[in-house]
Design a protein around this motif. Structure first.
Motif, PDB file in Angstrom:
ATOM      1  N   GLN A 221       0.303  -1.134  -0.047  1.00 48.17           N
ATOM      2  CA  GLN A 221       0.119   0.212   0.253  1.00 48.17           C
ATOM      3  C   GLN A 221       0.705   0.990   0.070  1.00 48.17           C
ATOM      4  O   GLN A 221       0.415   2.247  -0.332  1.00 48.17           O
ATOM      5  N   HIS A 222       2.206   1.174   0.957  1.00 53.77           N
ATOM      6  CA  HIS A 222       2.903   2.073   0.517  1.00 53.77           C
ATOM      7  C   HIS A 222       3.410   2.852  -0.609  1.00 53.77           C
ATOM      8  O   HIS A 222       3.578   3.890  -0.819  1.00 53.77           O
ATOM      9  N   LEU A 223       3.699   1.616  -1.701  1.00 50.47           N
ATOM     10  CA  LEU A 223       4.515   2.347  -2.828  1.00 50.47           C
ATOM     11  C   LEU A 223       3.131   2.404  -3.483  1.00 50.47           C
ATOM     12  O   LEU A 223       3.196   2.952  -4.797  1.00 50.47           O
ATOM     13  N   ALA A 224       1.939   1.738  -3.360  1.00 52.46           N
ATOM     14  CA  ALA A 224       1.029   2.703  -4.295  1.00 52.46           C
ATOM     15  C   ALA A 224       0.741   3.531  -3.978  1.00 52.46           C
ATOM     16  O   ALA A 224       0.515   4.267  -4.982  1.00 52.46           O
TER      17      ALA A 224
ATOM     18  N   SER B 270      10.786   0.070   2.010  1.00 53.53           N
ATOM     19  CA  SER B 270      11.135  -0.412   3.179  1.00 53.53           C
ATOM     20  C   SER B 270      10.267  -0.981   5.076  1.00 53.53           C
ATOM     21  O   SER B 270      11.082  -0.976   5.224  1.00 53.53           O
ATOM     22  N   ALA B 271       9.890   0.070   4.832  1.00 46.31           N
ATOM     23  CA  ALA B 271       9.024   0.085   5.949  1.00 46.31           C
ATOM     24  C   ALA B 271       8.391  -1.524   5.708  1.00 46.31           C
ATOM     25  O   ALA B 271       8.274  -1.697   7.249  1.00 46.31           O
ATOM     26  N   CYS B 272       8.049  -2.077   4.881  1.00 46.96           N
ATOM     27  CA  CYS B 272       7.220  -3.558   4.746  1.00 46.96           C
ATOM     28  C   CYS B 272       8.252  -4.397   4.977  1.00 46.96           C
ATOM     29  O   CYS B 272       8.230  -5.292   6.000  1.00 46.96           O
ATOM     30  N   GLU B 273       9.403  -4.317   4.386  1.00 46.80           N
ATOM     31  CA  GLU B 273      10.908  -4.950   5.101  1.00 46.80           C
ATOM     32  C   GLU B 273      11.293  -5.155   5.736  1.00 46.80           C
ATOM     33  O   GLU B 273      11.317  -6.123   6.206  1.00 46.80           O
ATOM     34  N   GLU B 274      11.037  -4.106   7.012  1.00 49.95           N
ATOM     35  CA  GLU B 274      11.545  -4.083   8.026  1.00 49.95           C
ATOM     36  C   GLU B 274      10.756  -4.840   8.892  1.00 49.95           C
ATOM     37  O   GLU B 274      11.367  -6.125   9.340  1.00 49.95           O
ATOM     38  N   VAL B 275       9.862  -5.345   9.221  1.00 55.80           N
ATOM     39  CA  VAL B 275       8.365  -5.838   9.260  1.00 55.80           C
ATOM     40  C   VAL B 275       8.741  -7.267   9.123  1.00 55.80           C
ATOM     41  O   VAL B 275       8.413  -7.802   9.365  1.00 55.80           O
ATOM     42  N   ARG B 276       8.334  -7.152   8.052  1.00 54.54           N
ATOM     43  CA  ARG B 276       8.476  -8.825   7.089  1.00 54.54           C
ATOM     44  C   ARG B 276      10.498  -9.645   7.806  1.00 54.54           C
ATOM     45  O   ARG B 276       9.786 -10.209   8.268  1.00 54.54           O
TER      46      ARG B 276
ATOM     47  N   ASP C   9       9.720 -15.381   6.037  1.00 53.95           N
ATOM     48  CA  ASP C   9       9.267 -15.907   5.372  1.00 53.95           C
ATOM     49  C   ASP C   9       7.529 -14.662   5.978  1.00 53.95           C
ATOM     50  O   ASP C   9       7.774 -13.750   7.088  1.00 53.95           O
ATOM     51  N   TRP C  10       6.877 -14.488   4.871  1.00 52.96           N
ATOM     52  CA  TRP C  10       5.798 -13.417   5.302  1.00 52.96           C
ATOM     53  C   TRP C  10       4.799 -14.054   6.114  1.00 52.96           C
ATOM     54  O   TRP C  10       4.699 -15.058   6.125  1.00 52.96           O
ATOM     55  N   ASN C  11       4.201 -13.662   7.256  1.00 56.64           N
ATOM     56  CA  ASN C  11       2.686 -14.009   7.590  1.00 56.64           C
ATOM     57  C   ASN C  11       1.822 -12.351   8.396  1.00 56.64           C
ATOM     58  O   ASN C  11       2.125 -11.726   6.904  1.00 56.64           O
ATOM     59  N   GLU C  12       1.069 -13.041   8.391  1.00 60.78           N
ATOM     60  CA  GLU C  12      -0.476 -12.507   8.538  1.00 60.78           C
ATOM     61  C   GLU C  12       0.563 -10.869   9.165  1.00 60.78           C
ATOM     62  O   GLU C  12      -0.857  -9.991   8.251  1.00 60.78           O
ATOM     63  N   ARG C  13       0.722 -10.626  10.209  1.00 61.87           N
ATOM     64  CA  ARG C  13       1.176  -9.282  10.530  1.00 61.87           C
ATOM     65  C   ARG C  13       1.356  -8.266   9.293  1.00 61.87           C
ATOM     66  O   ARG C  13       1.144  -7.122   9.365  1.00 61.87           O
ATOM     67  N   SER C  14       2.893  -9.173   8.420  1.00 59.53           N
ATOM     68  CA  SER C  14       3.321  -8.208   7.897  1.00 59.53           C
ATOM     69  C   SER C  14       2.848  -8.388   6.563  1.00 59.53           C
ATOM     70  O   SER C  14       2.539  -7.166   6.238  1.00 59.53           O
ATOM     71  N   GLU C  15       1.499  -9.313   6.708  1.00 60.28           N
ATOM     72  CA  GLU C  15       0.669  -9.197   5.001  1.00 60.28           C
ATOM     73  C   GLU C  15       0.537  -7.852   5.441  1.00 60.28           C
ATOM     74  O   GLU C  15      -0.726  -7.025   4.299  1.00 60.28           O
ATOM     75  N   ALA C  16      -0.550  -7.871   6.515  1.00 61.99           N
ATOM     76  CA  ALA C  16      -1.002  -6.796   6.692  1.00 61.99           C
ATOM     77  C   ALA C  16      -0.551  -5.538   7.263  1.00 61.99           C
ATOM     78  O   ALA C  16      -1.706  -4.244   5.789  1.00 61.99           O
ATOM     79  N   PHE C  17       0.130  -5.529   7.411  1.00 58.04           N
ATOM     80  CA  PHE C  17       1.191  -4.056   7.452  1.00 58.04           C
ATOM     81  C   PHE C  17       0.934  -3.557   5.397  1.00 58.04           C
ATOM     82  O   PHE C  17       1.772  -2.382   5.224  1.00 58.04           O
ATOM     83  N   ALA C  18       1.394  -4.716   5.037  1.00 52.10           N
ATOM     84  CA  ALA C  18       2.162  -3.980   3.726  1.00 52.10           C
ATOM     85  C   ALA C  18       0.574  -4.160   3.079  1.00 52.10           C
ATOM     86  O   ALA C  18       0.428  -2.941   2.175  1.00 52.10           O
ATOM     87  N   SER C  19      -0.830  -5.265   3.303  1.00 49.41           N
ATOM     88  CA  SER C  19      -1.666  -4.898   2.051  1.00 49.41           C
ATOM     89  C   SER C  19      -1.896  -4.601   1.210  1.00 49.41           C
ATOM     90  O   SER C  19      -1.383  -3.705   0.193  1.00 49.41           O
TER      91      SER C  19
END
Ligand SMILES: [Zn+2]
Ligand SMILES: [Zn+2]
Length: 90
Positions: free
Chosen positions: A20-23, A47-53, A62-72
Motif C-alpha cells: 500500500q505504501h508503494l501504491a 522499506s517499512a514493509c521490509e523491516e516488518v517482514r 517469510d511473510w506472515n499475517e502481521r507483515s501481510e496486514a502491514f503491507a496490505s
C-alpha cells in the motif's frame, strides 16, 4: 497466461502487486524503498514493509499475517509498476 488489469492511464496491462505504501508513492512521487520478489515485475514492497517482514519472518523472511496486514498488497498495472520502480532508481 498472464492476468491483466484495466488502468485509467495505461489501458489493459499486466497485473502486478505492490504494498500500500508503494501504491501511495505513485501519486506523491516519494521514495519509500523498493524491494521485490524477483523477476521483471515480481511483487514489490517498501522499506517499512521490509523491516516488518524481517522482524516477523526472521532468518527465512517469510511473510506472515502481521507483515501481510502491514503491507496490505494492492493491485497495480504493469506500466505503473515500471514507473514506480524507475522512481526508485531501479
Ligand atoms: Zn510498504
Ligand atoms: Zn497504469
Amino acid at each position: 497466461m498472464i492476468n491483466t488489469v484495466e488502468c485509467h492511464t495505461h489501458g489493459e496491462q499486466e497485473e502486478t502487486f505492490v504494498c500500500q505504501h508503494l501504491a501511495g508513492a505513485l501519486s506523491t512521487g516519494e521514495k519509500v524503498g523498493f524491494f521485490w520478489s524477483g523477476g521483471p515485475r515480481g511483487d514489490a514492497w517498501c522499506s517499512a514493509c521490509e523491516e516488518v517482514r524481517v522482524r516477523e519472518g526472521g532468518a527465512t523472511g517469510d511473510w506472515n499475517e502481521r507483515s501481510e496486514a502491514f503491507a496490505s498488497i494492492k493491485l497495480l498495472c504493469g506500466a505503473c509498476y515500471d514507473r514506480l520502480r524507475a522512481q526508485h532508481g531501479i
